[in-house]
Scaffold this active site. Structure first.
Site, PDB file in Angstrom:
ATOM      1  N   GLY A   1      11.515 -12.843 -33.917  1.00 45.93           N
ATOM      2  CA  GLY A   1      12.227 -13.585 -32.880  1.00 45.93           C
ATOM      3  C   GLY A   1      11.876 -15.064 -32.934  1.00 45.93           C
TER       4      GLY A   1
ATOM      5  N   SER B   1       7.150  -7.948 -20.665  1.00 51.99           N
ATOM      6  CA  SER B   1       7.741  -8.740 -19.584  1.00 51.99           C
ATOM      7  C   SER B   1       7.179  -8.246 -18.264  1.00 51.99           C
TER       8      SER B   1
ATOM      9  N   ILE C   1      11.090 -17.444 -17.928  1.00 53.51           N
ATOM     10  CA  ILE C   1      10.795 -18.553 -18.821  1.00 53.51           C
ATOM     11  C   ILE C   1      12.126 -19.184 -19.236  1.00 53.51           C
TER      12      ILE C   1
ATOM     13  N   ALA D   1      12.627  -0.489 -18.919  1.00 53.23           N
ATOM     14  CA  ALA D   1      12.057   0.673 -19.605  1.00 53.23           C
ATOM     15  C   ALA D   1      11.482   0.257 -20.962  1.00 53.23           C
TER      16      ALA D   1
ATOM     17  N   TYR E   1      16.171  -2.656 -20.039  1.00 47.18           N
ATOM     18  CA  TYR E   1      15.194  -3.680 -20.415  1.00 47.18           C
ATOM     19  C   TYR E   1      13.818  -3.376 -19.830  1.00 47.18           C
TER      20      TYR E   1
HETATM   21  C1  LIG Z   1      15.295 -11.207  -3.906  1.00 47.01           C
HETATM   22  C2  LIG Z   1      14.960 -10.831  -5.340  1.00 47.01           C
HETATM   23  C3  LIG Z   1      14.892 -12.039  -6.221  1.00 47.01           C
HETATM   24  C4  LIG Z   1      15.068 -11.728  -7.673  1.00 47.01           C
HETATM   25  C5  LIG Z   1      13.856 -11.015  -8.268  1.00 47.01           C
HETATM   26  C6  LIG Z   1      14.008 -10.948  -9.761  1.00 47.01           C
HETATM   27  C7  LIG Z   1      12.672 -10.689 -10.409  1.00 47.01           C
HETATM   28  C8  LIG Z   1      12.835 -10.487 -11.883  1.00 47.01           C
HETATM   29  C9  LIG Z   1      11.813 -11.247 -12.684  1.00 47.01           C
HETATM   30  C10 LIG Z   1      12.068 -11.024 -14.153  1.00 47.01           C
HETATM   31  C11 LIG Z   1      11.284 -12.021 -14.988  1.00 47.01           C
HETATM   32  C12 LIG Z   1      11.281 -11.649 -16.447  1.00 47.01           C
HETATM   33  C13 LIG Z   1      12.650 -11.913 -17.065  1.00 47.01           C
HETATM   34  C14 LIG Z   1      12.682 -11.465 -18.497  1.00 47.01           C
HETATM   35  O1  LIG Z   1      11.905 -10.659 -18.945  1.00 47.01           O
HETATM   36  C15 LIG Z   1      13.777 -12.042 -19.312  1.00 47.01           C
HETATM   37  C16 LIG Z   1      15.075 -11.487 -18.791  1.00 47.01           C
HETATM   38  O2  LIG Z   1      15.271 -10.300 -18.702  1.00 47.01           O
HETATM   39  S1  LIG Z   1      16.192 -12.660 -18.262  1.00 47.01           S
HETATM   40  C17 LIG Z   1      17.458 -11.620 -17.554  1.00 47.01           C
HETATM   41  C18 LIG Z   1      17.050 -11.092 -16.169  1.00 47.01           C
HETATM   42  N1  LIG Z   1      18.146 -10.358 -15.624  1.00 47.01           N
HETATM   43  C19 LIG Z   1      18.357 -10.206 -14.289  1.00 47.01           C
HETATM   44  O3  LIG Z   1      17.558 -10.610 -13.452  1.00 47.01           O
HETATM   45  C20 LIG Z   1      19.635  -9.518 -13.891  1.00 47.01           C
HETATM   46  C21 LIG Z   1      20.501 -10.531 -13.188  1.00 47.01           C
HETATM   47  N2  LIG Z   1      21.732  -9.926 -12.687  1.00 47.01           N
HETATM   48  C22 LIG Z   1      22.850  -9.906 -13.444  1.00 47.01           C
HETATM   49  O4  LIG Z   1      22.881 -10.295 -14.599  1.00 47.01           O
HETATM   50  C23 LIG Z   1      24.092  -9.359 -12.785  1.00 47.01           C
HETATM   51  O5  LIG Z   1      23.856  -9.317 -11.397  1.00 47.01           O
HETATM   52  C24 LIG Z   1      24.471  -7.943 -13.245  1.00 47.01           C
HETATM   53  C25 LIG Z   1      25.000  -8.041 -14.681  1.00 47.01           C
HETATM   54  C26 LIG Z   1      23.286  -7.010 -13.178  1.00 47.01           C
HETATM   55  C27 LIG Z   1      25.568  -7.408 -12.316  1.00 47.01           C
HETATM   56  O6  LIG Z   1      26.602  -8.381 -12.231  1.00 47.01           O
HETATM   57  P1  LIG Z   1      27.706  -8.219 -11.108  1.00 47.01           P
HETATM   58  O7  LIG Z   1      28.212  -6.821 -11.113  1.00 47.01           O
HETATM   59  O8  LIG Z   1      28.637  -9.359 -11.293  1.00 47.01           O
HETATM   60  O9  LIG Z   1      26.926  -8.390  -9.722  1.00 47.01           O
HETATM   61  P2  LIG Z   1      26.385  -9.761  -9.114  1.00 47.01           P
HETATM   62  O10 LIG Z   1      25.797 -10.613 -10.170  1.00 47.01           O
HETATM   63  O11 LIG Z   1      27.421 -10.353  -8.232  1.00 47.01           O
HETATM   64  O12 LIG Z   1      25.172  -9.218  -8.220  1.00 47.01           O
HETATM   65  C28 LIG Z   1      25.460  -8.399  -7.074  1.00 47.01           C
HETATM   66  C29 LIG Z   1      24.369  -8.650  -6.057  1.00 47.01           C
HETATM   67  O13 LIG Z   1      23.096  -8.228  -6.641  1.00 47.01           O
HETATM   68  C30 LIG Z   1      22.211  -9.329  -6.637  1.00 47.01           C
HETATM   69  N3  LIG Z   1      21.357  -9.274  -7.827  1.00 47.01           N
HETATM   70  C31 LIG Z   1      21.781  -9.188  -9.099  1.00 47.01           C
HETATM   71  N4  LIG Z   1      20.722  -9.145  -9.938  1.00 47.01           N
HETATM   72  C32 LIG Z   1      19.610  -9.211  -9.148  1.00 47.01           C
HETATM   73  C33 LIG Z   1      18.212  -9.232  -9.417  1.00 47.01           C
HETATM   74  N5  LIG Z   1      17.737  -9.177 -10.692  1.00 47.01           N
HETATM   75  N6  LIG Z   1      17.341  -9.319  -8.396  1.00 47.01           N
HETATM   76  C34 LIG Z   1      17.817  -9.396  -7.137  1.00 47.01           C
HETATM   77  N7  LIG Z   1      19.143  -9.396  -6.779  1.00 47.01           N
HETATM   78  C35 LIG Z   1      20.014  -9.290  -7.808  1.00 47.01           C
HETATM   79  C36 LIG Z   1      23.080 -10.559  -6.657  1.00 47.01           C
HETATM   80  O14 LIG Z   1      22.350 -11.668  -6.197  1.00 47.01           O
HETATM   81  C37 LIG Z   1      24.198 -10.138  -5.739  1.00 47.01           C
HETATM   82  O15 LIG Z   1      23.732 -10.237  -4.424  1.00 47.01           O
HETATM   83  P3  LIG Z   1      24.744 -10.690  -3.255  1.00 47.01           P
HETATM   84  O16 LIG Z   1      23.883 -10.806  -2.050  1.00 47.01           O
HETATM   85  O17 LIG Z   1      25.770  -9.578  -3.207  1.00 47.01           O
HETATM   86  O18 LIG Z   1      25.337 -11.981  -3.718  1.00 47.01           O
HETATM   87  N1  NAI Z   2      12.821 -15.760 -21.356  1.00 43.68           N
HETATM   88  C1  NAI Z   2      12.187 -15.038 -20.457  1.00 43.68           C
HETATM   89  O1  NAI Z   2      12.246 -15.274 -19.233  1.00 43.68           O
HETATM   90  C2  NAI Z   2      11.361 -13.882 -20.891  1.00 43.68           C
HETATM   91  C3  NAI Z   2      11.416 -13.372 -22.185  1.00 43.68           C
HETATM   92  N2  NAI Z   2      10.631 -12.285 -22.504  1.00 43.68           N
HETATM   93  C4  NAI Z   2      10.667 -11.725 -23.847  1.00 43.68           C
HETATM   94  O2  NAI Z   2      10.253 -12.733 -24.766  1.00 43.68           O
HETATM   95  C5  NAI Z   2      10.857 -12.491 -26.042  1.00 43.68           C
HETATM   96  C6  NAI Z   2      11.549 -13.750 -26.501  1.00 43.68           C
HETATM   97  O3  NAI Z   2      12.554 -14.015 -25.541  1.00 43.68           O
HETATM   98  P1  NAI Z   2      13.278 -15.443 -25.467  1.00 43.68           P
HETATM   99  O4  NAI Z   2      12.613 -16.390 -26.380  1.00 43.68           O
HETATM  100  O5  NAI Z   2      13.426 -15.757 -24.036  1.00 43.68           O
HETATM  101  O6  NAI Z   2      14.719 -15.053 -26.028  1.00 43.68           O
HETATM  102  P2  NAI Z   2      15.695 -15.772 -27.039  1.00 43.68           P
HETATM  103  O7  NAI Z   2      16.984 -15.066 -26.875  1.00 43.68           O
HETATM  104  O8  NAI Z   2      15.608 -17.246 -26.891  1.00 43.68           O
HETATM  105  O9  NAI Z   2      15.052 -15.408 -28.478  1.00 43.68           O
HETATM  106  C7  NAI Z   2      15.074 -14.087 -28.960  1.00 43.68           C
HETATM  107  C8  NAI Z   2      15.110 -14.159 -30.474  1.00 43.68           C
HETATM  108  O10 NAI Z   2      15.037 -12.829 -30.983  1.00 43.68           O
HETATM  109  C9  NAI Z   2      15.971 -12.707 -32.024  1.00 43.68           C
HETATM  110  N3  NAI Z   2      16.388 -11.312 -32.179  1.00 43.68           N
HETATM  111  C10 NAI Z   2      17.183 -10.598 -31.349  1.00 43.68           C
HETATM  112  N4  NAI Z   2      17.367  -9.359 -31.831  1.00 43.68           N
HETATM  113  C11 NAI Z   2      16.654  -9.286 -32.995  1.00 43.68           C
HETATM  114  C12 NAI Z   2      16.460  -8.257 -33.950  1.00 43.68           C
HETATM  115  N5  NAI Z   2      17.067  -7.071 -33.838  1.00 43.68           N
HETATM  116  N6  NAI Z   2      15.676  -8.526 -35.022  1.00 43.68           N
HETATM  117  C13 NAI Z   2      15.093  -9.757 -35.158  1.00 43.68           C
HETATM  118  N7  NAI Z   2      15.253 -10.771 -34.291  1.00 43.68           N
HETATM  119  C14 NAI Z   2      16.026 -10.524 -33.218  1.00 43.68           C
HETATM  120  C15 NAI Z   2      17.141 -13.585 -31.618  1.00 43.68           C
HETATM  121  O11 NAI Z   2      17.937 -13.937 -32.736  1.00 43.68           O
HETATM  122  C16 NAI Z   2      16.410 -14.773 -30.996  1.00 43.68           C
HETATM  123  O12 NAI Z   2      16.137 -15.765 -31.962  1.00 43.68           O
HETATM  124  C17 NAI Z   2      11.801 -11.308 -25.835  1.00 43.68           C
HETATM  125  O13 NAI Z   2      11.160 -10.111 -26.251  1.00 43.68           O
HETATM  126  C18 NAI Z   2      12.017 -11.276 -24.322  1.00 43.68           C
HETATM  127  O14 NAI Z   2      12.350  -9.984 -23.872  1.00 43.68           O
HETATM  128  C19 NAI Z   2       9.791 -11.679 -21.605  1.00 43.68           C
HETATM  129  C20 NAI Z   2       9.725 -12.157 -20.319  1.00 43.68           C
HETATM  130  C21 NAI Z   2      10.481 -13.309 -19.887  1.00 43.68           C
END
Ligand SMILES: CCCCCCCCCCCCCC(=O)CC(=O)SCCNC(=O)CCNC(=O)[C@H](O)C(C)(C)COP(=O)(O)OP(=O)(O)OC[C@H]1O[C@@H](n2cnc3c(N)ncnc32)[C@H](O)[C@@H]1OP(=O)(O)O
Ligand code: NAI
Length: 259
Positions: free
Chosen positions: A16, A154, A200, A169, A167
Protein backbone atom coordinates in the site's frame (compact mmCIF):
# COMPACT_ATOMS: atom_id res chain seq x y z
CA UNK A 1 10.56 15.04 15.55
CA UNK A 2 14.15 14.79 14.24
CA UNK A 3 14.66 11.47 12.51
CA UNK A 4 17.37 9.19 13.78
CA UNK A 5 19.16 6.64 11.62
CA UNK A 6 17.76 3.66 13.54
CA UNK A 7 17.13 1.58 10.43
CA UNK A 8 20.41 1.78 8.50
CA UNK A 9 20.77 -1.99 8.08
CA UNK A 10 17.06 -2.59 7.46
CA UNK A 11 15.24 -3.63 4.32
CA UNK A 12 11.60 -2.58 4.65
CA UNK A 13 8.78 -4.06 2.56
CA UNK A 14 5.79 -1.69 2.61
CA UNK A 15 2.51 -2.68 0.94
CA UNK A 16 0.00 0.00 0.00
CA UNK A 17 3.07 2.21 -0.43
CA UNK A 18 1.53 4.18 -3.29
CA UNK A 19 -0.67 6.43 -1.18
CA UNK A 20 -1.55 7.88 2.18
CA UNK A 21 -0.19 6.05 5.20
CA UNK A 22 1.92 3.59 3.16
CA UNK A 23 3.66 6.43 1.34
CA UNK A 24 4.30 8.29 4.60
CA UNK A 25 5.66 5.10 6.17
CA UNK A 26 7.99 4.55 3.19
CA UNK A 27 9.32 8.11 3.42
CA UNK A 28 9.87 7.87 7.18
CA UNK A 29 11.63 4.50 7.10
CA UNK A 30 13.89 5.68 4.27
CA UNK A 31 14.69 8.82 6.23
CA UNK A 32 15.86 6.57 9.08
CA UNK A 33 18.18 4.73 6.71
CA UNK A 34 16.13 1.77 5.53
CA UNK A 35 16.15 0.49 1.98
CA UNK A 36 12.49 0.39 0.97
CA UNK A 37 10.66 -2.11 -1.25
CA UNK A 38 7.53 -0.12 -2.06
CA UNK A 39 4.67 -2.37 -3.19
CA UNK A 40 1.27 -1.38 -4.46
CA UNK A 41 -1.56 -2.62 -6.68
CA UNK A 42 -0.95 0.61 -8.59
CA UNK A 43 2.56 0.27 -10.00
CA UNK A 44 2.79 3.91 -11.07
CA UNK A 45 1.92 5.02 -7.55
CA UNK A 46 4.57 2.75 -6.05
CA UNK A 47 7.13 4.13 -8.52
CA UNK A 48 6.18 7.68 -7.55
CA UNK A 49 6.80 6.81 -3.91
CA UNK A 50 10.25 5.45 -4.80
CA UNK A 51 10.97 8.63 -6.75
CA UNK A 52 10.11 10.61 -3.63
CA UNK A 53 12.56 8.46 -1.66
CA UNK A 54 15.36 9.17 -4.11
CA UNK A 55 15.21 5.66 -5.52
CA UNK A 56 17.44 3.84 -7.98
CA UNK A 57 17.97 5.93 -11.10
CA UNK A 58 17.62 9.21 -9.29
CA UNK A 59 20.47 11.51 -8.30
CA UNK A 60 19.88 10.92 -4.61
CA UNK A 61 20.79 7.55 -3.10
CA UNK A 62 19.28 6.50 0.21
CA UNK A 63 21.75 6.53 3.10
CA UNK A 64 22.09 2.76 3.28
CA UNK A 65 21.13 1.43 -0.13
CA UNK A 66 18.61 1.93 -2.90
CA UNK A 67 14.87 1.57 -3.05
CA UNK A 68 12.63 -0.24 -5.53
CA UNK A 69 8.98 -0.37 -6.57
CA UNK A 70 6.96 -3.57 -6.98
CA UNK A 71 3.46 -4.24 -8.30
CA UNK A 72 1.34 -6.87 -6.56
CA UNK A 73 -2.25 -7.52 -5.50
CA UNK A 74 -1.84 -8.64 -1.88
CA UNK A 75 -5.12 -10.57 -2.03
CA UNK A 76 -3.62 -12.96 -4.61
CA UNK A 77 -1.46 -15.77 -3.16
CA UNK A 78 0.61 -16.19 -6.29
CA UNK A 79 1.25 -12.46 -6.56
CA UNK A 80 2.42 -12.30 -2.94
CA UNK A 81 4.71 -15.30 -3.42
CA UNK A 82 6.23 -13.64 -6.49
CA UNK A 83 6.54 -10.34 -4.62
CA UNK A 84 8.66 -11.85 -1.86
CA UNK A 85 10.76 -13.73 -4.43
CA UNK A 86 11.33 -10.48 -6.34
CA UNK A 87 12.26 -8.57 -3.17
CA UNK A 88 14.68 -11.30 -2.12
CA UNK A 89 16.23 -11.35 -5.60
CA UNK A 90 16.46 -7.56 -5.83
CA UNK A 91 18.06 -7.01 -2.42
CA UNK A 92 19.70 -10.45 -1.84
CA UNK A 93 18.03 -10.74 1.56
CA UNK A 94 14.53 -11.01 3.07
CA UNK A 95 12.88 -7.87 4.42
CA UNK A 96 13.70 -7.27 8.11
CA UNK A 97 10.77 -4.85 8.39
CA UNK A 98 7.37 -5.72 6.86
CA UNK A 99 4.61 -3.10 7.00
CA UNK A 100 1.19 -4.08 5.58
CA UNK A 101 -0.70 -0.89 4.75
CA UNK A 102 -2.65 -2.07 1.67
CA UNK A 103 -6.35 -1.72 2.37
CA UNK A 104 -9.73 -0.76 0.95
CA UNK A 105 -13.23 0.19 2.08
CA UNK A 106 -16.57 -0.73 0.55
CA UNK A 107 -18.88 0.98 3.03
CA UNK A 108 -22.61 0.20 3.28
CA UNK A 109 -25.07 -0.45 6.09
CA UNK A 110 -25.45 -4.13 7.01
CA UNK A 111 -29.01 -4.28 5.69
CA UNK A 112 -27.81 -3.38 2.21
CA UNK A 113 -24.23 -4.64 2.03
CA UNK A 114 -23.53 -6.93 -0.94
CA UNK A 115 -21.67 -10.20 -0.59
CA UNK A 116 -19.17 -8.90 -3.13
CA UNK A 117 -18.40 -5.83 -1.00
CA UNK A 118 -17.91 -8.16 1.99
CA UNK A 119 -15.67 -10.51 0.04
CA UNK A 120 -13.51 -7.78 -1.51
CA UNK A 121 -12.75 -6.03 1.79
CA UNK A 122 -11.95 -9.28 3.63
CA UNK A 123 -9.78 -10.45 0.74
CA UNK A 124 -7.59 -7.35 0.69
CA UNK A 125 -7.57 -6.21 4.30
CA UNK A 126 -7.42 -9.57 6.09
CA UNK A 127 -6.41 -12.29 3.66
CA UNK A 128 -3.85 -9.89 2.16
CA UNK A 129 -2.16 -9.45 5.52
CA UNK A 130 -2.30 -13.22 6.11
CA UNK A 131 -0.56 -13.85 2.77
CA UNK A 132 2.12 -11.17 3.21
CA UNK A 133 2.82 -12.06 6.84
CA UNK A 134 3.03 -15.79 6.01
CA UNK A 135 5.28 -15.35 2.97
CA UNK A 136 7.63 -13.01 4.79
CA UNK A 137 7.74 -15.21 7.90
CA UNK A 138 8.55 -18.31 5.83
CA UNK A 139 11.53 -16.52 4.25
CA UNK A 140 12.70 -15.11 7.57
CA UNK A 141 12.45 -18.35 9.56
CA UNK A 142 14.24 -20.35 6.86
CA UNK A 143 17.06 -17.79 6.78
CA UNK A 144 17.22 -17.31 10.54
CA UNK A 145 16.76 -13.55 10.23
CA UNK A 146 15.13 -11.47 12.96
CA UNK A 147 12.43 -8.98 11.89
CA UNK A 148 9.61 -6.64 12.83
CA UNK A 149 6.21 -7.16 11.22
CA UNK A 150 3.76 -4.26 11.54
CA UNK A 151 0.16 -4.68 10.39
CA UNK A 152 -2.12 -1.69 9.96
CA UNK A 153 -5.48 -2.41 11.55
CA UNK A 154 -7.88 0.39 12.57
CA UNK A 155 -9.65 1.67 15.68
CA UNK A 156 -12.73 0.40 13.82
CA UNK A 157 -11.43 -3.10 14.53
CA UNK A 158 -11.72 -2.32 18.24
CA UNK A 159 -15.07 -0.45 18.44
CA UNK A 160 -16.86 -0.99 15.11
CA UNK A 161 -18.26 1.75 12.92
CA UNK A 162 -21.61 2.29 11.24
CA UNK A 163 -21.49 1.28 7.58
CA UNK A 164 -18.44 -0.93 8.01
CA UNK A 165 -19.38 -4.47 9.03
CA UNK A 166 -16.93 -5.75 6.38
CA UNK A 167 -14.12 -3.34 7.19
CA UNK A 168 -14.48 -3.61 10.97
CA UNK A 169 -14.45 -7.41 10.76
CA UNK A 170 -11.32 -7.31 8.59
CA UNK A 171 -9.52 -4.98 10.97
CA UNK A 172 -10.53 -6.93 14.07
CA UNK A 173 -9.21 -10.00 12.29
CA UNK A 174 -5.88 -8.27 11.67
CA UNK A 175 -5.48 -7.79 15.43
CA UNK A 176 -6.12 -11.46 16.16
CA UNK A 177 -3.90 -12.60 13.29
CA UNK A 178 -1.06 -10.38 14.48
CA UNK A 179 -1.33 -11.48 18.13
CA UNK A 180 -1.24 -15.13 17.05
CA UNK A 181 1.69 -14.55 14.72
CA UNK A 182 3.46 -12.82 17.62
CA UNK A 183 2.95 -15.91 19.80
CA UNK A 184 4.24 -18.28 17.09
CA UNK A 185 7.14 -16.21 15.76
CA UNK A 186 8.59 -14.73 18.93
CA UNK A 187 10.90 -17.72 19.36
CA UNK A 188 12.33 -16.94 15.89
CA UNK A 189 13.15 -13.34 16.80
CA UNK A 190 10.27 -11.98 14.76
CA UNK A 191 8.10 -9.35 16.44
CA UNK A 192 4.52 -8.74 15.22
CA UNK A 193 2.49 -5.68 16.21
CA UNK A 194 -0.69 -3.92 15.05
CA UNK A 195 -1.23 -0.20 14.63
CA UNK A 196 -4.82 1.08 15.02
CA UNK A 197 -5.17 4.54 13.47
CA UNK A 198 -8.24 6.71 13.94
CA UNK A 199 -9.40 9.09 11.22
CA UNK A 200 -6.30 10.00 9.20
CA UNK A 201 -6.47 12.48 6.31
CA UNK A 202 -5.83 10.35 3.21
CA UNK A 203 -7.69 9.51 -0.03
CA UNK A 204 -9.46 6.74 1.89
CA UNK A 205 -11.24 9.20 4.18
CA UNK A 206 -12.11 11.58 1.38
CA UNK A 207 -15.08 9.35 0.60
CA UNK A 208 -16.60 9.83 4.07
CA UNK A 209 -19.69 12.07 4.10
CA UNK A 210 -18.78 15.48 5.52
CA UNK A 211 -21.52 15.24 8.15
CA UNK A 212 -19.89 12.11 9.54
CA UNK A 213 -16.43 13.68 9.54
CA UNK A 214 -17.85 16.71 11.32
CA UNK A 215 -19.45 14.46 13.92
CA UNK A 216 -16.34 12.42 14.61
CA UNK A 217 -13.95 15.39 14.70
CA UNK A 218 -15.97 16.76 17.62
CA UNK A 219 -15.44 13.46 19.43
CA UNK A 220 -11.64 13.47 19.17
CA UNK A 221 -10.02 14.67 22.44
CA UNK A 222 -7.17 16.27 20.45
CA UNK A 223 -9.80 18.01 18.32
CA UNK A 224 -8.50 17.20 14.83
CA UNK A 225 -8.00 14.36 12.37
CA UNK A 226 -4.57 12.76 12.17
CA UNK A 227 -1.97 12.96 9.42
CA UNK A 228 -0.28 9.96 7.75
CA UNK A 229 2.99 11.07 9.37
CA UNK A 230 1.44 10.55 12.81
CA UNK A 231 1.07 6.86 11.93
CA UNK A 232 4.50 6.69 10.30
CA UNK A 233 6.11 7.93 13.53
CA UNK A 234 4.73 4.93 15.41
CA UNK A 235 5.59 2.49 12.62
CA UNK A 236 9.21 3.71 12.65
CA UNK A 237 9.36 3.08 16.41
CA UNK A 238 7.90 -0.44 16.05
CA UNK A 239 10.29 -1.13 13.16
CA UNK A 240 13.34 -0.17 15.24
CA UNK A 241 15.11 -1.82 18.15
CA UNK A 242 13.69 0.92 20.36
CA UNK A 243 10.63 -1.39 20.53
CA UNK A 244 12.78 -4.52 20.87
CA UNK A 245 10.73 -6.01 23.73
CA UNK A 246 7.31 -5.20 22.24
CA UNK A 247 5.34 -7.86 20.37
CA UNK A 248 1.65 -8.68 20.11
CA UNK A 249 0.75 -5.07 20.92
CA UNK A 250 -2.06 -2.98 19.41
CA UNK A 251 -0.96 0.64 19.33
CA UNK A 252 -3.76 3.21 18.89
CA UNK A 253 -2.95 6.39 16.93
CA UNK A 254 -6.29 8.19 17.25
CA UNK A 255 -5.92 11.54 19.02
CA UNK A 256 -7.66 9.81 21.91
CA UNK A 257 -10.77 8.80 19.95
CA UNK A 258 -12.32 5.73 21.62
CA UNK A 259 -9.48 5.42 24.13
C1 LIG B 1 -21.96 10.21 16.38
C2 LIG B 1 -20.96 9.23 15.78
C3 LIG B 1 -19.84 9.94 15.09
C4 LIG B 1 -19.13 9.10 14.08
C5 LIG B 1 -18.26 8.02 14.74
C6 LIG B 1 -17.40 7.37 13.69
C7 LIG B 1 -16.24 6.67 14.33
C8 LIG B 1 -15.45 5.91 13.31
C9 LIG B 1 -13.97 6.10 13.46
C10 LIG B 1 -13.26 5.34 12.37
C11 LIG B 1 -11.80 5.77 12.28
C12 LIG B 1 -10.99 4.84 11.42
C13 LIG B 1 -11.35 5.04 9.95
C14 LIG B 1 -10.61 4.05 9.09
O1 LIG B 1 -10.15 3.03 9.52
C15 LIG B 1 -10.53 4.41 7.65
C16 LIG B 1 -11.92 4.33 7.08
O2 LIG B 1 -12.59 3.33 7.18
S1 LIG B 1 -12.50 5.77 6.39
C17 LIG B 1 -14.19 5.32 6.04
C18 LIG B 1 -15.06 5.35 7.31
N1 LIG B 1 -16.41 5.09 6.93
C19 LIG B 1 -17.48 5.53 7.64
O3 LIG B 1 -17.36 6.11 8.72
C20 LIG B 1 -18.83 5.27 7.03
C21 LIG B 1 -19.43 6.61 6.66
N2 LIG B 1 -20.79 6.46 6.14
C22 LIG B 1 -21.00 6.31 4.82
O4 LIG B 1 -20.10 6.19 4.00
C23 LIG B 1 -22.45 6.28 4.38
O5 LIG B 1 -23.23 6.77 5.44
C24 LIG B 1 -22.96 4.88 4.02
C25 LIG B 1 -22.31 4.46 2.70
C26 LIG B 1 -22.64 3.88 5.11
C27 LIG B 1 -24.49 4.95 3.86
O6 LIG B 1 -24.80 6.02 2.98
P1 LIG B 1 -26.30 6.50 2.88
O7 LIG B 1 -27.19 5.32 2.71
O8 LIG B 1 -26.30 7.60 1.88
O9 LIG B 1 -26.65 7.10 4.32
P2 LIG B 1 -26.15 8.50 4.90
O10 LIG B 1 -24.73 8.74 4.54
O11 LIG B 1 -27.14 9.56 4.58
O12 LIG B 1 -26.19 8.19 6.47
C28 LIG B 1 -27.46 7.97 7.10
C29 LIG B 1 -27.33 8.44 8.54
O13 LIG B 1 -26.32 7.62 9.20
C30 LIG B 1 -25.31 8.48 9.70
N3 LIG B 1 -24.01 7.81 9.60
C31 LIG B 1 -23.48 7.28 8.49
N4 LIG B 1 -22.27 6.73 8.77
C32 LIG B 1 -22.06 6.94 10.10
C33 LIG B 1 -20.99 6.63 10.99
N5 LIG B 1 -19.87 5.98 10.55
N6 LIG B 1 -21.07 6.99 12.28
C34 LIG B 1 -22.17 7.65 12.70
N7 LIG B 1 -23.25 8.00 11.92
C35 LIG B 1 -23.17 7.62 10.63
C36 LIG B 1 -25.34 9.71 8.83
O14 LIG B 1 -24.73 10.78 9.51
C37 LIG B 1 -26.83 9.88 8.63
O15 LIG B 1 -27.36 10.44 9.80
P3 LIG B 1 -28.58 11.48 9.70
O16 LIG B 1 -28.78 11.94 11.10
O17 LIG B 1 -29.71 10.66 9.13
O18 LIG B 1 -28.12 12.54 8.76
N1 NAI C 1 -7.06 6.77 6.50
C1 NAI C 1 -7.55 6.39 7.66
O1 NAI C 1 -8.29 7.11 8.35
C2 NAI C 1 -7.21 5.04 8.20
C3 NAI C 1 -6.60 4.06 7.41
N2 NAI C 1 -6.34 2.83 7.98
C4 NAI C 1 -5.71 1.78 7.19
O2 NAI C 1 -4.43 2.25 6.76
C5 NAI C 1 -4.07 1.60 5.54
C6 NAI C 1 -3.70 2.66 4.52
O3 NAI C 1 -4.85 3.44 4.33
P1 NAI C 1 -4.78 4.87 3.60
O4 NAI C 1 -3.37 5.24 3.38
O5 NAI C 1 -5.68 5.76 4.35
O6 NAI C 1 -5.48 4.51 2.22
P2 NAI C 1 -5.14 4.90 0.72
O7 NAI C 1 -6.35 4.53 -0.04
O8 NAI C 1 -4.58 6.27 0.65
O9 NAI C 1 -3.94 3.88 0.36
C7 NAI C 1 -4.17 2.50 0.24
C8 NAI C 1 -3.17 1.95 -0.75
O10 NAI C 1 -3.33 0.54 -0.81
C9 NAI C 1 -3.29 0.14 -2.16
N3 NAI C 1 -4.02 -1.11 -2.36
C10 NAI C 1 -5.37 -1.29 -2.32
N4 NAI C 1 -5.67 -2.57 -2.57
C11 NAI C 1 -4.49 -3.22 -2.76
C12 NAI C 1 -4.16 -4.57 -3.05
N5 NAI C 1 -5.10 -5.49 -3.26
N6 NAI C 1 -2.84 -4.89 -3.18
C13 NAI C 1 -1.88 -3.93 -3.01
N7 NAI C 1 -2.14 -2.64 -2.75
C14 NAI C 1 -3.43 -2.30 -2.62
C15 NAI C 1 -3.94 1.28 -2.93
O11 NAI C 1 -3.56 1.26 -4.29
C16 NAI C 1 -3.40 2.49 -2.17
O12 NAI C 1 -2.19 2.94 -2.73
C17 NAI C 1 -5.29 0.77 5.14
O13 NAI C 1 -5.10 -0.57 5.55
C18 NAI C 1 -6.44 1.40 5.94
O14 NAI C 1 -7.47 0.47 6.17
C19 NAI C 1 -6.65 2.52 9.28
C20 NAI C 1 -7.26 3.47 10.07
C21 NAI C 1 -7.55 4.80 9.59
Amino acid sequence: MASQLRLCSALALVTGAGSGIGRAVSVRLAREGAAVAACDLDEAAASETVRLLGGRGSEEVAPCGGHAAFQADVSEAGAVRRLLEQVQACFSRPPSVVVSCAGITRDEFLLHMSEDDWDKVIAVNLKGIFLVTQAAAQLLVSSGCHASIINISSITGKVGNMGQTNYAASKAGVIGLTQTAARELGRHGIRCNSVLPGFITTPMTQKVPQKVLDKVTGMIPMGHLGDPEDVADVVAFLASEDSGYITGASVEVTGGLFM
